[in-house]
Scaffold this motif. Structure first.
Motif, mmCIF file in Angstrom:
data_model
loop_
_atom_site.group_PDB
_atom_site.id
_atom_site.type_symbol
_atom_site.label_atom_id
_atom_site.label_comp_id
_atom_site.label_asym_id
_atom_site.label_seq_id
_atom_site.Cartn_x
_atom_site.Cartn_y
_atom_site.Cartn_z
ATOM 1 N N HIS A 197 -8.990 16.155 -15.516
ATOM 2 C CA HIS A 197 -9.248 14.983 -17.331
ATOM 3 C C HIS A 197 -8.880 13.866 -17.075
ATOM 4 O O HIS A 197 -9.068 13.247 -16.128
ATOM 5 C CB HIS A 197 -7.822 16.098 -17.514
ATOM 6 C CG HIS A 197 -5.840 15.739 -16.852
ATOM 7 N ND1 HIS A 197 -6.540 16.486 -16.084
ATOM 8 C CD2 HIS A 197 -5.201 15.028 -16.655
ATOM 9 C CE1 HIS A 197 -5.158 16.414 -15.696
ATOM 10 N NE2 HIS A 197 -4.766 15.137 -16.028
ATOM 11 N N ASN A 198 -8.464 13.133 -18.212
ATOM 12 C CA ASN A 198 -8.428 11.742 -18.121
ATOM 13 C C ASN A 198 -6.970 11.430 -18.051
ATOM 14 O O ASN A 198 -6.140 12.073 -19.531
ATOM 15 C CB ASN A 198 -10.034 10.892 -19.096
ATOM 16 C CG ASN A 198 -10.623 11.000 -19.035
ATOM 17 O OD1 ASN A 198 -11.703 10.869 -18.432
ATOM 18 N ND2 ASN A 198 -11.994 11.452 -20.501
ATOM 19 N N THR A 199 -6.605 9.959 -17.366
ATOM 20 C CA THR A 199 -5.059 10.177 -18.008
ATOM 21 C C THR A 199 -5.088 8.640 -18.270
ATOM 22 O O THR A 199 -5.709 8.106 -17.839
ATOM 23 C CB THR A 199 -4.080 10.053 -16.602
ATOM 24 O OG1 THR A 199 -5.000 9.022 -16.191
ATOM 25 C CG2 THR A 199 -4.333 11.143 -16.063
ATOM 26 N N LEU B 142 -7.212 7.148 -25.149
ATOM 27 C CA LEU B 142 -8.372 7.602 -23.875
ATOM 28 C C LEU B 142 -9.327 8.612 -24.116
ATOM 29 O O LEU B 142 -8.337 8.651 -25.195
ATOM 30 C CB LEU B 142 -7.591 8.120 -22.915
ATOM 31 C CG LEU B 142 -6.941 9.264 -23.053
ATOM 32 C CD1 LEU B 142 -7.197 11.172 -22.767
ATOM 33 C CD2 LEU B 142 -5.885 9.616 -21.649
ATOM 34 N N HIS C 9 -16.075 11.687 -17.570
ATOM 35 C CA HIS C 9 -16.696 10.699 -17.971
ATOM 36 C C HIS C 9 -18.837 11.251 -18.204
ATOM 37 O O HIS C 9 -18.635 11.438 -17.109
ATOM 38 C CB HIS C 9 -17.028 9.151 -17.518
ATOM 39 C CG HIS C 9 -17.178 8.130 -18.027
ATOM 40 N ND1 HIS C 9 -18.755 8.408 -18.682
ATOM 41 C CD2 HIS C 9 -17.072 6.954 -19.452
ATOM 42 C CE1 HIS C 9 -18.820 6.833 -19.816
ATOM 43 N NE2 HIS C 9 -17.800 6.895 -19.754
ATOM 44 N N GLN D 114 -5.767 7.046 -15.286
ATOM 45 C CA GLN D 114 -6.875 6.806 -15.110
ATOM 46 C C GLN D 114 -8.457 7.226 -15.776
ATOM 47 O O GLN D 114 -8.815 8.137 -16.234
ATOM 48 C CB GLN D 114 -7.337 7.193 -13.470
ATOM 49 C CG GLN D 114 -7.463 7.098 -12.605
ATOM 50 C CD GLN D 114 -7.486 7.904 -11.333
ATOM 51 O OE1 GLN D 114 -7.412 9.227 -11.252
ATOM 52 N NE2 GLN D 114 -8.379 7.377 -10.238
ATOM 53 N N PRO D 115 -8.165 5.929 -17.173
ATOM 54 C CA PRO D 115 -9.067 6.944 -18.244
ATOM 55 C C PRO D 115 -10.835 7.633 -18.427
ATOM 56 O O PRO D 115 -11.059 7.977 -19.193
ATOM 57 C CB PRO D 115 -8.759 5.908 -19.441
ATOM 58 C CG PRO D 115 -8.533 4.584 -18.513
ATOM 59 C CD PRO D 115 -7.865 5.071 -17.007
ATOM 60 N N GLU D 116 -11.284 7.155 -17.449
ATOM 61 C CA GLU D 116 -12.477 6.796 -17.247
ATOM 62 C C GLU D 116 -12.632 8.068 -16.354
ATOM 63 O O GLU D 116 -14.180 8.584 -15.402
ATOM 64 C CB GLU D 116 -13.406 5.923 -16.736
ATOM 65 C CG GLU D 116 -12.909 5.007 -17.975
ATOM 66 C CD GLU D 116 -14.377 5.558 -18.532
ATOM 67 O OE1 GLU D 116 -15.166 5.116 -18.558
ATOM 68 O OE2 GLU D 116 -13.822 5.214 -20.112
ATOM 69 N N GLY D 117 -11.718 9.440 -15.440
ATOM 70 C CA GLY D 117 -12.621 9.824 -14.633
ATOM 71 C C GLY D 117 -13.404 11.179 -15.011
ATOM 72 O O GLY D 117 -14.089 11.715 -13.739
ATOM 73 N N THR E 189 -11.284 12.171 -24.001
ATOM 74 C CA THR E 189 -11.121 13.039 -23.908
ATOM 75 C C THR E 189 -12.449 14.120 -23.299
ATOM 76 O O THR E 189 -13.979 12.974 -24.133
ATOM 77 C CB THR E 189 -10.192 14.509 -23.639
ATOM 78 O OG1 THR E 189 -11.384 14.420 -25.709
ATOM 79 C CG2 THR E 189 -8.673 13.371 -24.820
#
Ligand code: AHR
Length: 540
Positions: A501-503, A410, A511, A506-509, A412
């Motif tokens: 933050h991105n997880t 991901l 952006h 959910q990598p696009e939280g 950051t």
């Protein structure tokens, strides 16, 4: 501040009117109160931050090397982060180097990468990491987690990584536990084009052409993990190493960076500048981390607003610290030939629960985006002296731009700030005058809005703005001089919570989004920055 002066002025004015017309009737009293209320509301919309930019002035170039990164043999920065081994069939790689990470960093156009440490550098013996992998000795990483490393990532692999990234290597030599001969041999191995024992060894190991590495660190944190030296001793050690590192091992001159001060240790800088001949030293490395308290840090994700504010105050300290070192350096080097290299910076928190405390793995939130945006503005504005910097660290360690978990990766919030700011690389710094309000919490204040601006050769002006205020939006007005602007567009990074933050799920939280809230009217740009946001404007 301006807002409050205007409010007070308008209020007094309305009371004055009320007195002059000697209000008798109730209706007049109500009308006066209403007028007062409207005046107060109106004053909220008036810019609290005013910026003046002279787009036709500019003396210094913002070196792209300010946007450098740092990769240490620490936790999963190298092993698992950059390098998964050439036999790995699960994670796409080129000669063991992860393709997803390389592609993400290529997008950032990272200008340089520092390796192998950090504290690790002063324990690293480079000859352990060359030749057939099966013959390389295993070593214990005594600084970080006490783990055993098989040395499968060594000099050739690091320089292969830099070639894949299209970035310049920055190698930190071992001064603490190495020898002058060992470091001189490393320079010879990597850079020498003729016939010599080390050049022959390199060719035997499969590399015909030298790599021509320019940037070399002469030890790391000599005042601490690099040997607990006094600066009065280190300067002589430095002089010896620097002399033999340079002896004809390349066509081009190398750029040697002394292990410099921690934070505001101006004495360290003074002795380096005074006692090392400047032809032996092209840069001084300085380290400053944004940490609340070394004995009581904070969670990377579950922090309070107060902890946020204190972290930002620590990050803002960078301004004072750079000014302090620059003033000392100016006394010995008025022409600013020696660069201040901030080769470690970033936020430092508790490790993620359940992870190895020695691996320094932490999540990355909007707080980190604020640190990155504000710090990069500070570096840009000091481009006359700060000509290189390295965020600690690139992957999976401290304020990382990339996190990995097995096959997953991901980006950051810090990654996105670096991406939004890349238009500043090698552009001309445009000096900015700013008046802003204070962001005050925990009894301490820092400026709410920070700015830096630069101009590319094609005439495009880039303005990066950060509002660190966790509560208030900030109306901003920019007075553009020396340029007939035709249009403005931008990008914004913001979120609903400081802790966003991105997880991996959910990598696009968090952006960036395109931003069209900036209005251009003649030579004025106006916009309102949401709380804790970064906005980068591109003006044509
Ligand atoms: O970046 C982590 C560590 O912090 C580095 O190894 C060291 O130089 C600094 O103290």
């Amino acid at each position: 501040m301006i807002r409050y002066f205007i409010s007070v002025f308008l209020t007094l004015y309305v009371y004055y009117l009320a007195l002059v017309i000697r209000l008798k009737s109730k209706i007049m009293k109500y009308l006066t109160s209403l007028l007062l209320f409207i005046c107060l509301l109106a004053s909220q919309g008036i810019a609290q931050t005013t910026i003046t930019l002279h787009a036709d002035e500019g003396e210094y170039t913002i070196s792209r090397h300010i946007y450098g990164h740092f990769s240490e043999h620490l936790g999963h920065c190298i092993y698992g982060g950059f390098y998964v081994g050439e036999d790995n069939k699960m994670i796409p790689n080129q000669r063991g180097i992860r393709t997803d990470v390389v592609n993400a960093l290529k997008e950032l156009e990272i200008p340089n990468l520092r390796w192998p440490g950090g504290c690790f550098a002063d324990t690293y013996h480079w000859k352990d990491g060359i030749g057939p992998k099966s013959d390389r000795p295993k070593i214990v990483n005594t600084w970080w987690g006490g783990v055993t490393e098989d040395n499968s990532f060594g000099t050739h692999e690091f320089l292969d990584l830099c070639e894949q990234l299209g970035t310049e290597p920055f190698i930190s030599g071992n001064v603490g536990s190495g020898t002058v001969q060992e470091l001189s041999d490393w320079v010879q191995y990597i850079n020498f084009n003729g016939e010599s024992p080390m050049a022959e060894l390199r060719k035997t190991n499969g590399r015909e052409e030298p790599w021509k590495v320019k940037y070399w660190g002469v030890g790391n944190e000599a005042w601490g993990c690099g040997g607990n030296m006094r600066v009065e001793h280190y300067v002589d050690v430095y002089r010896k190493y620097a002399t033999f590192m340079n002896a004809r091992w390349g066509d081009e001159r190398i750029f040697r960076i002394a292990s410099g001060p921690s934070d505001d240790n101006y004495h360290w800088t003074e002795v380096l500048m005074r006692d090392i001949p400047h032809q032996l030293m092209q840069g001084i490395g300085m380290h400053h981390y944004s940490v609340i308290n070394w004995n009581k840090k904070s969670s990377a994700t579950e922090f309070s607003e107060e902890e946020y504010a204190v972290t930002m105050q620590k990050a803002y300290d960078m301004e004072r610290i750079i000014r302090g070192h620059s003033a000392v350096m100016d006394q010995y080097d008025a022409d600013r030939r020696v660069a201040l290299v901030v080769d470690e910076w970033g936020g430092w928190y508790d490790v993620e629960p359940g992870t190895n405390p020695g691996f320094l793995f932490q999540q990355n939130t909007m707080r980190d985006a604020m640190i990155a945006g504000m710090t990069l503005n500070i570096f840009n504005n000091h481009a006359d002296r700060v000509r290189m910097a390295n965020l600690a660290q690139t992957v999976n360690v401290l304020q990382a731009v990339v996190l990995t978990d097995g096959e997953k990766m991901l980006l950051t919030p810090t990654y996105y700030v670096m991406d939004m700011y890349k238009a500043h690389h090698d552009a001309t710094l445009i000096p900015a005058k700013i008046h802003t309000v204070d962001y005050t919490l925990e009894g301490k204040s820092i400026p709410a809005v920070s700015v830096s601006a630069s101009k590319k050769e094609n005439g495009t002006l880039t303005i990066s703005l950060v509002n660190v205020d966790s509560r208030s939006a900030q109306p901003v007005s920019i007075d553009l001089r020396g340029m007939h602007a035709q249009g403005v567009q931008g990008q914004i990074l913001q979120a609903a919570k400081l802790q966003a933050h991105n997880t991996f799920d959910q990598p696009e939280g968090v952006h960036p989004a395109s931003y069209n809230g900036a209005k251009l009217d003649g030579d004025q740009i106006t916009l309102t920055m949401p709380p804790f946001s970064v906005i980068v404007l591109s003006v044509r």
